[in-house]
Design a protein around this motif. Structure first.
Motif, short mmCIF file in Angstrom:
data_model
loop_
_atom_site.label_atom_id
_atom_site.label_comp_id
_atom_site.label_asym_id
_atom_site.label_seq_id
_atom_site.Cartn_x
_atom_site.Cartn_y
_atom_site.Cartn_z
N TYR A 1 0.84 -1.19 0.00
CA TYR A 1 0.00 0.00 0.00
C TYR A 1 0.88 1.25 0.00
N THR A 2 0.59 2.22 -0.88
CA THR A 2 1.46 3.39 -1.03
C THR A 2 0.77 4.70 -0.67
N GLY A 3 -0.42 4.64 -0.07
CA GLY A 3 -1.14 5.86 0.26
C GLY A 3 -0.39 6.75 1.23
N PHE A 4 0.42 6.16 2.12
CA PHE A 4 1.20 6.94 3.08
C PHE A 4 2.68 7.00 2.69
N SER A 5 3.22 5.88 2.21
CA SER A 5 4.65 5.82 1.93
C SER A 5 5.04 6.50 0.62
N ASP A 6 4.17 6.48 -0.38
CA ASP A 6 4.48 7.06 -1.68
C ASP A 6 3.21 7.66 -2.28
N PRO A 7 2.78 8.83 -1.82
CA PRO A 7 1.53 9.42 -2.29
C PRO A 7 1.48 9.65 -3.80
N ASP A 8 2.64 9.99 -4.41
CA ASP A 8 2.67 10.20 -5.86
C ASP A 8 2.26 8.92 -6.58
N ASN A 9 2.80 7.80 -6.13
CA ASN A 9 2.48 6.51 -6.74
C ASN A 9 1.01 6.16 -6.54
N PHE A 10 0.48 6.44 -5.35
CA PHE A 10 -0.92 6.14 -5.06
C PHE A 10 -1.85 6.90 -6.01
N LEU A 11 -1.59 8.20 -6.17
CA LEU A 11 -2.42 9.01 -7.05
C LEU A 11 -2.30 8.55 -8.50
N PHE A 12 -1.09 8.26 -8.94
CA PHE A 12 -0.87 7.76 -10.30
C PHE A 12 -1.60 6.43 -10.52
N HIS A 13 -1.46 5.51 -9.56
CA HIS A 13 -2.07 4.19 -9.66
C HIS A 13 -3.59 4.28 -9.74
N MET A 14 -4.18 5.06 -8.86
CA MET A 14 -5.63 5.17 -8.81
C MET A 14 -6.20 5.86 -10.05
N LEU A 15 -5.57 6.93 -10.50
CA LEU A 15 -6.05 7.62 -11.69
C LEU A 15 -5.95 6.74 -12.92
N LEU B 1 -5.66 -5.93 -16.46
CA LEU B 1 -4.53 -5.00 -16.41
C LEU B 1 -4.11 -4.60 -15.00
N PHE B 2 -5.01 -4.77 -14.01
CA PHE B 2 -4.70 -4.35 -12.65
C PHE B 2 -4.90 -5.51 -11.68
N PRO B 3 -3.83 -6.14 -11.25
CA PRO B 3 -3.95 -7.21 -10.24
C PRO B 3 -4.50 -6.64 -8.93
N LEU B 4 -4.99 -7.51 -8.09
CA LEU B 4 -5.47 -7.09 -6.78
C LEU B 4 -4.35 -6.34 -6.04
N HIS B 5 -4.71 -5.21 -5.45
CA HIS B 5 -3.69 -4.38 -4.78
C HIS B 5 -4.35 -3.62 -3.64
N PRO B 6 -3.64 -3.43 -2.52
CA PRO B 6 -4.21 -2.69 -1.38
C PRO B 6 -4.66 -1.28 -1.74
N ASN B 7 -3.99 -0.63 -2.69
CA ASN B 7 -4.40 0.71 -3.09
C ASN B 7 -5.83 0.74 -3.61
N LEU B 8 -6.27 -0.37 -4.20
CA LEU B 8 -7.56 -0.42 -4.90
C LEU B 8 -8.67 -1.04 -4.06
N ARG B 9 -8.44 -1.24 -2.77
CA ARG B 9 -9.38 -2.03 -1.99
C ARG B 9 -10.76 -1.38 -1.87
N THR B 10 -10.85 -0.06 -2.01
CA THR B 10 -12.17 0.59 -1.97
C THR B 10 -12.47 1.34 -3.27
N ALA B 11 -11.77 1.00 -4.34
CA ALA B 11 -11.99 1.69 -5.61
C ALA B 11 -13.40 1.46 -6.14
#
Length: 422
Positions: free
Chosen positions: A121-135, A148-158
């Motif tokens: 999960y990169t929401g706290f450790s790498d915010p740039d990556n989190f925003l890029f990943h989610m967008l 194209l997108f494997p299961l990932h903690p960033n996407l758990r509430t997408a």
């Protein structure tokens, strides 16, 4: 229970996204959502880009707030037909993390950091990556996301975010001459047909064997199949050397709905082809940038951005630069007239937003700009226009996700006029 063949008969009529005619209700109102929302009349070569820092994610205190913030930005990009989103590092993410560490006990912070690193999960450790990943995830058509997108903690509430519903987010019963797809594994064409009980399996299986037979002949082309969210896979012609699981933009030979989807053939085209050839809005590209200066120096278009607009509460009112019809007003309105004007037309327009501390701190944290004598006090000189989106604002702060909506709305008529839209 109805049979598989019987259920097919109940399939509703297809919607042609780019059709010229529209449906109407008894009172004459347009009731056809796809054509009412988007009716391109010609190709569009000009582009609209926005840039914002990933530190806005670091400033959000919970995962739910981070996710909602991304959703608001993605919705704005979709509504205003943004072609590119750049996520740049303004040097503030580390500061937010340090403040967070002070706010909590060291044990709590360290345990949370270790959990994030362990899960990915990169929401706290790498915010740039989190925003890029989610967008990137939200821009992808829903039928391609699993591939194209494997299961990932960033996407758990997408799944809680609203749909972007862009023209390339096509349903299975919608037809468009262009379509997004994912290149399939060589064996998946037959496997998919077997899974769905395809009545023409034997015939198509034989056809695939015949198509694959030239593999033993030197120099022969290998068939490439693409899952485009249609009942049957699409074959690329001419075959292209595209690795499996790659996203590809397809163009069919005919813009009219063929009615049947067996043995469909399409060519792979550049993702910009739908926009340039027909004017269809085809989503946004997402690009990371290591600094504010990299937003400009790593521009994907030859010649870079010919018009750039920076946002700051210390800028001039955007309304002073544009007339009601979206035409540029007379140059002026600020102490530095060279930095406060908009040209009559543009090819590539860039709108840049700052984080919590503004673009001034992004300039101070950029060594490339420092080498050119640009700092927080002079950063406005980098832009063709340095604007204040809401003069005399009632709140002390305007959040970046709010500023995105305000900025795109303020420039809407200018962008439409430049593209020749009516």
């Amino acid at each position: 229970m109805a049979s598989h063949s019987q259920s097919k008969k109940r399939k509703r009529n297809n919607v042609v996204v780019h059709q010229a005619g529209v449906a109407a209700s008894s009172d004459g109102a347009d009731t056809s959502k796809p054509t009412a929302v988007f009716k391109p009349t010609k190709g569009r070569s000009c582009t609209l880009s926005i840039a914002l820092p990933g530190s806005i994610i670091a400033n959000a205190q919970s995962h739910d707030l981070k996710t909602a913030m991304v959703g608001a930005i993605a919705r704005a990009a979709a509504v205003f037909s943004v072609d590119e989103i750049i996520i740049f590092n303004d040097g503030q993410s580390q500061k937010h993390n340090a403040e967070r560490q002070k706010r909590y006990s060291n044990d709590y912070y360290n345990d949370r950091r270790r959990q994030d690193e362990a899960s990915g999960y990169t929401g706290f450790s790498d915010p740039d990556n989190f925003l890029f990943h989610m967008l990137s995830y939200l821009e992808t058509p829903p039928h391609l996301r699993r591939a194209l997108f494997p299961l990932h903690p960033n996407l758990r509430t997408a799944g809680t975010l609203p749909s972007l519903d862009m023209p390339h987010h096509l349903r299975a019963d919608e037809w468009c001459q262009y379509r997004e797809g994912v290149v399939s594994e060589p064996s998946s064409y037959v496997d998919n047909a077997t899974q769905h009980g395809d009545p023409t399996l034997n015939k198509r299986k034989k056809k695939q064997r015949d198509d694959d037979a030239p593999n033993t002949t030197a120099g022969a082309a290998v068939p490439v199949w693409v899952d485009a969210g249609l009942p049957s896979p699409v074959r690329l012609d001419p075959p292209a050397a595209i690795p499996p699981h790659s996203r590809v933009t397809l163009k069919f030979a005919d813009e009219n709905d063929p009615g049947a989807y067996d043995d469909l053939v399409a060519e792979a085209v550049d993702p910009s082809a739908p926009r340039e050839e027909t004017g269809l809005y085809w989503g946004y590209q997402t690009r990371p940038a290591g600094s504010l200066s990299a937003v400009f120096t790593e521009c994907p278009w030859d010649g870079g951005y010919d018009v750039s607009v920076g946002t700051s509460e210390r800028g001039v009112a955007l309304s002073s630069l544009l007339t009601a019809a979206g035409e540029p007003a007379a140059k002026g309105g600020g102490s530095d007239e060279e930095a406060h004007g908009l040209p009559q037309s543009f090819q590539h327009l860039l709108l840049v937003f700052g984080g919590v501390a503004g673009l001034e701190v992004a300039a101070n944290a950029d060594p490339e700009l420092a080498g050119k004598g640009i700092d927080g006090k002079s950063v406005g000189a980098m832009f063709d226009a340095w604007v204040n989106l809401v003069p005399n604002q009632g709140s002390r702060t305007i959040r970046t996700e709010e500023a995105v909506w305000l900025g795109l709305m303020g420039l809407r008529e200018y962008v439409r006029r430049n593209a020749g839209e009516t």
